[in-house]
Design a protein around this motif. Structure first.
Motif: not given
Length: 453
Positions: A86-92, A119-120, A209-216, A113-115
């Protein structure tokens, strides 16, 4: 006091047969075109013309293999099989609309959860803040086995895992980047301030989990949180996390009780009753007159598959109804399937014949049949007598059923002042709650906004 306006989602799925099974065989139905972008972009534009709040896209991981202990009926009738992401539909769809929201179902049990957080956030950016997440943990043994497990995780245990999953997401979405982390300053050659992006450190029972969120930070940071769960554990989870709860009602009295339980659960978690919007699934068949609507209903029944509906319901309950004679009482069996579905059968007074009758239109949602005035009367009565906020409108013949509703019912609701005449400004959360784009401070996510670097 101003009467509450009806909120409305179109309920759909990236597949052929969703709720009302068999209707893909109707000559005017186009659901076999679900694999094309045009099918979805045209639907999104139609829904935005009707001022729908959102397109709620269901999803399932696994197959419905309980009925007859096979996937023969699901394959023949396309009972949510095949089913695409379902998620791949949203951009279009976001590219051809400006206001329509998107409620996206994703199973947390099988995705790190990290990936998923990235995506969201990406979709929230691309849609300018119009996405929500329908949180599910799954219930099919076929999915568990496909993902390498021996069997489905026990029902309440899945919610324990979901609680921790949400903690990780809140840390990533709400706490990793400060609101002013992005400078976007070419003169200083600084896009993001290093001191304002913080590492998430989570060591829990289910996730490390140890890391930074990849998105602003995206417009909403956390997408609008949808959830459906009527069990005691599901309600506890909804009270803590959910902003929109999807229920399945069969009559107004029991629906009122469900709505009250959802709101009480939110209050018990330190939130306000109005912090949760409650939606009920239903089907509408409407025409210019009652006579024409009943004729259309009869036409649809000729193409619907009651057996396909019962086969779908079998996997919801983990009971193979095919093993019973038509009038033999079906025995309730406790399982890790959908608790609200199995509760439906606990009195052992259901038979396969009764189930087939209930699924005459291919599904078991309440179906309203009538003129625009009659349908509007019923929708308003359901809202006013149960405390509901809105509906997830299931499709029958697509896109006909949505077009009929938009052309006939929406103007009638607008004339009565019970449906918006234009979209409100802002991201999806602001449209629904009118309290800003971000989760309020009284939501549990607020505990994770102030990470130390």
């Amino acid at each position: 006091m101003t009467a509450k306006k009806i909120l409305l989602n179109a309920f759909n799925m990236n597949c052929i047969g969703h709720i009302n099974h068999g209707l893909w065989t109707h000559p005017r139905d186009t659901s076999t075109q679900y694999k094309t972008l045009e099918y979805w972009t045209e639907l999104a534009q139609t829904l935005e013309r009707g001022l729908f709040d959102g397109l709620f896209i269901a999803d399932i991981v696994g197959v419905y293999d309980v009925y007859q202990n096979s996937i023969d009926v699901p394959l023949r009738e396309s009972i949510q099989l095949p089913v695409n992401d379902p998620l791949l539909l949203v951009s279009a769809m976001a590219a051809v609309t400006r206001q329509l929201g998107f409620g996206l179902t994703a199973n947390l049990t099988y995705e790190p959860p990290y990936l998923f957080a990235r995506r969201m956030s990406t979709l929230d950016h691309l849609s300018r803040g119009r996405v929500g997440w329908n949180i599910v943990t799954g219930y099919l043994d076929s999915a568990a086995k496909a993902m390498g497990l021996d069997e489905q995780v026990e029902h309440d245990r899945r919610y324990d895992q979901a609680d921790e999953y949400l903690q990780v997401l809140y840390k990533l979405w709400e706490g990793s980047w400060t609101d002013d982390a992005v400078a976007n300053d070419p003169a200083r050659r600084v896009y993001a301030e290093p001191g304002k992006v913080r590492k998430v450190r989570h060591q829990g029972e289910f996730y490390q989990v140890e890391g930074y969120h990849l998105c602003e930070p995206s417009p909403q940071r956390t997408p609008v949180l949808f959830q459906a769960g009527a069990s005691d554990r599901g309600l506890l989870f909804a009270g803590r996390h959910a902003e929109c709860v999807f229920i399945s009602g069969q009559n107004k009295a029991s629906t009122r009780a469900q709505v009250d339980k959802v709101r009480a659960s939110a209050v018990a978690a330190g939130r306000q009753a109005e912090d949760v919007k409650v939606f009920m699934g239903l089907t509408v068949i409407v025409a210019a007159t009652e006579e024409a609507a009943r004729a259309k209903h009869a036409e649809y029944l000729a193409y619907a598959s009651a057996e396909a509906g019962v086969a779908h319901f079998a996997s919801s309950t983990a009971i193979d109804f095919a093993q019973y004679e038509l009038d033999e009482p079906i025995q309730y069996v406790k399982s890790n399937a959908i608790q609200s579905a199995t509760k439906h059968l606990q009195n052992n007074d259901w038979t396969r014949r009764k189930l087939l009758d209930q699924h005459a239109l291919g599904g078991r949602y309440i179906t309203l049949v009538g003129s625009p005035q009659q349908v509007a009367d019923e929708l308003i009565a359901w809202l006013d007598e149960t405390g509901l906020d809105g509906f997830n409108l299931a499709r029958t013949v697509t896109p006909e059923s949505y077009v009929d509703f938009i052309d006939l019912v929406v103007p009638e609701l607008q004339r009565r002042g019970r449906y918006k005449t234009e979209y409100a400004d802002g991201p999806l959360r602001q449209k629904l709650f009118e309290q800003g784009a971000r989760l309020p401070q009284r939501h549990i996510a607020n505990e994770f906004r102030h990470l130390t670097a």
